[in-house]
Motif scaffolding. Structure first.
Motif, PDB file in Angstrom:
ATOM      1  N   GLN A  87       0.850  -1.191   0.000  1.00  0.00           N
ATOM      2  CA  GLN A  87       0.000   0.000   0.000  1.00  0.00           C
ATOM      3  C   GLN A  87       0.888   1.244   0.000  1.00  0.00           C
ATOM      4  O   GLN A  87       1.937   1.251   0.650  1.00  0.00           O
ATOM      5  CB  GLN A  87      -0.899   0.028   1.249  1.00  0.00           C
ATOM      6  N   TRP A  88       0.458   2.276  -0.728  1.00  0.00           N
ATOM      7  CA  TRP A  88       1.163   3.554  -0.677  1.00  0.00           C
ATOM      8  C   TRP A  88       0.523   4.400   0.412  1.00  0.00           C
ATOM      9  O   TRP A  88      -0.656   4.737   0.342  1.00  0.00           O
ATOM     10  CB  TRP A  88       1.095   4.271  -2.023  1.00  0.00           C
ATOM     11  N   THR A  89       1.301   4.759   1.430  1.00  0.00           N
ATOM     12  CA  THR A  89       0.731   5.440   2.597  1.00  0.00           C
ATOM     13  C   THR A  89       1.321   6.831   2.816  1.00  0.00           C
ATOM     14  O   THR A  89       1.112   7.424   3.871  1.00  0.00           O
ATOM     15  CB  THR A  89       0.985   4.593   3.863  1.00  0.00           C
ATOM     16  N   PHE A  90       2.058   7.364   1.830  1.00  0.00           N
ATOM     17  CA  PHE A  90       2.793   8.613   2.041  1.00  0.00           C
ATOM     18  C   PHE A  90       2.159   9.839   1.394  1.00  0.00           C
ATOM     19  O   PHE A  90       2.715  10.929   1.459  1.00  0.00           O
ATOM     20  CB  PHE A  90       4.232   8.450   1.527  1.00  0.00           C
ATOM     21  N   GLY A  91       1.017   9.656   0.737  1.00  0.00           N
ATOM     22  CA  GLY A  91       0.324  10.801   0.169  1.00  0.00           C
ATOM     23  C   GLY A  91       0.716  11.080  -1.283  1.00  0.00           C
ATOM     24  O   GLY A  91       1.714  10.568  -1.798  1.00  0.00           O
ATOM     25  N   ASN A  92      -0.088  11.934  -1.932  1.00  0.00           N
ATOM     26  CA  ASN A  92       0.105  12.218  -3.354  1.00  0.00           C
ATOM     27  C   ASN A  92       1.381  13.013  -3.612  1.00  0.00           C
ATOM     28  O   ASN A  92       2.086  12.768  -4.600  1.00  0.00           O
ATOM     29  CB  ASN A  92      -1.102  12.991  -3.901  1.00  0.00           C
ATOM     30  N   ALA A  93       1.694  13.968  -2.730  1.00  0.00           N
ATOM     31  CA  ALA A  93       2.897  14.788  -2.923  1.00  0.00           C
ATOM     32  C   ALA A  93       4.156  13.929  -2.878  1.00  0.00           C
ATOM     33  O   ALA A  93       5.042  14.053  -3.735  1.00  0.00           O
ATOM     34  CB  ALA A  93       2.965  15.893  -1.866  1.00  0.00           C
ATOM     35  N   MET A  94       4.239  13.023  -1.891  1.00  0.00           N
ATOM     36  CA  MET A  94       5.407  12.152  -1.790  1.00  0.00           C
ATOM     37  C   MET A  94       5.452  11.160  -2.950  1.00  0.00           C
ATOM     38  O   MET A  94       6.540  10.749  -3.377  1.00  0.00           O
ATOM     39  CB  MET A  94       5.398  11.403  -0.463  1.00  0.00           C
TER      40      MET A  94
END
Length: 377
Positions: free
Chosen positions: A119-126
């Motif tokens: 899962q990607w959990t770091f947000g759209n900017a990251m």
């Protein structure tokens, strides 16, 4: 290519649209069963081994590569800026290569977590920052390896002309141009990569206009041309000319220099050719020239292995381009001697504060500490 080098970026779990649509067969991210769909060809394909491999082995490998890449390249930057100083064109390129490799491996801690939980959990900017940092580091690292080869060619084969152009100023200007090209080549990744959520499954993936495979194919060929074809052509030309020139020499370092030439070329081929071959084959898959399930499975697993090889090369760069040089090794030994001296003085100073030393030894410690600080400043 974004999809494939996204595979590089996440260790296989990052890209959710390798050819068509990909969806989990279970709502649980721990259920490693995935089905790839080829709508135009009416083909579905289970690729359950790829995510399982990613979650089991890649976090360990990425962690080791991150530590090795961080320590090795940070040492190069430390020696060049603090002890050796950047005084020549070669130093400028070596410093920029170390920075490029650090930028390249900067994504690894994020990919470790990503490979574990899928899962990607770091947000759209990251998502945009990490993907862009990966590709900028990828391009710039290859560019600086190429320009360092050309710099060696000038120094050995065109030594008279090299006196005019191998200056620090030219090195800085060339480096800025190469960084600009690397950033420009990575711009699509900054634009198209974004965080998405599909069936409670968060991913960081590229989204092209109208899901156009043309952008994917163009990106793949961009990597093949800028990241492999042009650099390899330059390396072959430069080192072939260098070897011909070295054969005419009669110095003791002749064979050592020739051995280093072979190491540079072989290592570059060994660690960068596999990933470029896989990316080229993926272009064929995007154009549906490759369309069977078994080949697609092998291609995705090959991308996993090729990705690890590309990261290993960034860990080897400090050894190949810095630590083999006698002057650099001399500065490295000096740096560790000073650091060991500093630790010894700090230890003696603590003992002095604990009244475990007599007055004579404490005066010696204070005197040596003052002289050490003076030499550093």
């Amino acid at each position: 290519m974004e999809e494939n080098l996204t595979y590089l970026l996440d260790g296989g779990g990052f890209e959710d649209m390798l050819v068509g649509d990909m969806s989990p067969t279970s709502n649980s991210s721990a259920a490693y069963e995935y089905r790839f769909f080829y709508p135009e060809l009416d083909i579905s394909c289970d690729l359950e081994n790829i995510p399982a491999f990613s979650s089991t082995f890649l976090p360990v490998l990425y962690s080791l590569l991150f530590v090795a890449g961080l320590v090795g390249n940070a040492l190069v930057i430390w020696i060049l800026t603090v002890f050796k100083k950047v005084r020549a064109m070669t130093d400028v390129y070596l410093l920029n290569l170390a920075i490029s490799d650090l930028l390249f491996v900067f994504s690894l801690p994020f990919l470790v977590q990503y490979s574990i939980v899928s899962q990607w959990t770091f947000g759209n900017a990251m998502c945009k920052i990490i993907s862009s940092a990966y590709f900028i580091g990828f391009y710039s690292s290859t560019f600086f390896i190429t320009i360092m080869s050309f710099d060696r060619y000038l120094a050995i084969v065109r030594s008279v002309y090299a006196l005019q152009v191998r200056t620090t100023a030219y090195g800085v200007i060339t480096s800025l141009v190469l960084w600009a090209i690397a950033i420009l080549a990575s711009t699509p990744d900054l634009i198209f990569f974004q965080e998405t959520n599909n069936n409670n499954w968060t991913k960081c993936t590229p989204h092209y206009p109208d899901s156009n495979n043309g952008w994917k194919t163009f990106s793949n060929f961009e990597v093949n041309v800028l990241g492999w074809l042009i650099p390899v052509s330059v390396l072959i030309f430069c080192y072939h000319s260098i070897l011909k020139n070295l054969q005419k020499c009669h110095t003791q370092n002749k064979y050592k220099a020739m051995k280093l030439v072979f190491v540079v070329v072989i290592v570059f081929f060994l660690f960068w050719t596999p990933v470029n071959i896989v990316i080229f084959l993926d272009s064929l898959r995007n154009m549906y020239i490759i369309d069977d399930c078994q080949t697609s499975q092998k291609l995705d697993l090959a991308m996993e292995v090729a990705e690890v090889l590309s990261f290993i090369h960034c860990c080897l760069n400090p050894i190949i381009y810095a630590f083999v040089g006698e002057k650099f090794k001399k500065h490295l030994r000096e740096a560790f001697r000073r650091y060991a001296h500093f630790l010894l003085i700090c230890k003696d100073y603590r003992i002095f504060n604990g009244h475990s030393l007599d007055r004579h030894s404490s005066l010696q410690a204070t005197s040596s500490q003052s002289s050490f600080v003076g030499s550093v400043l």
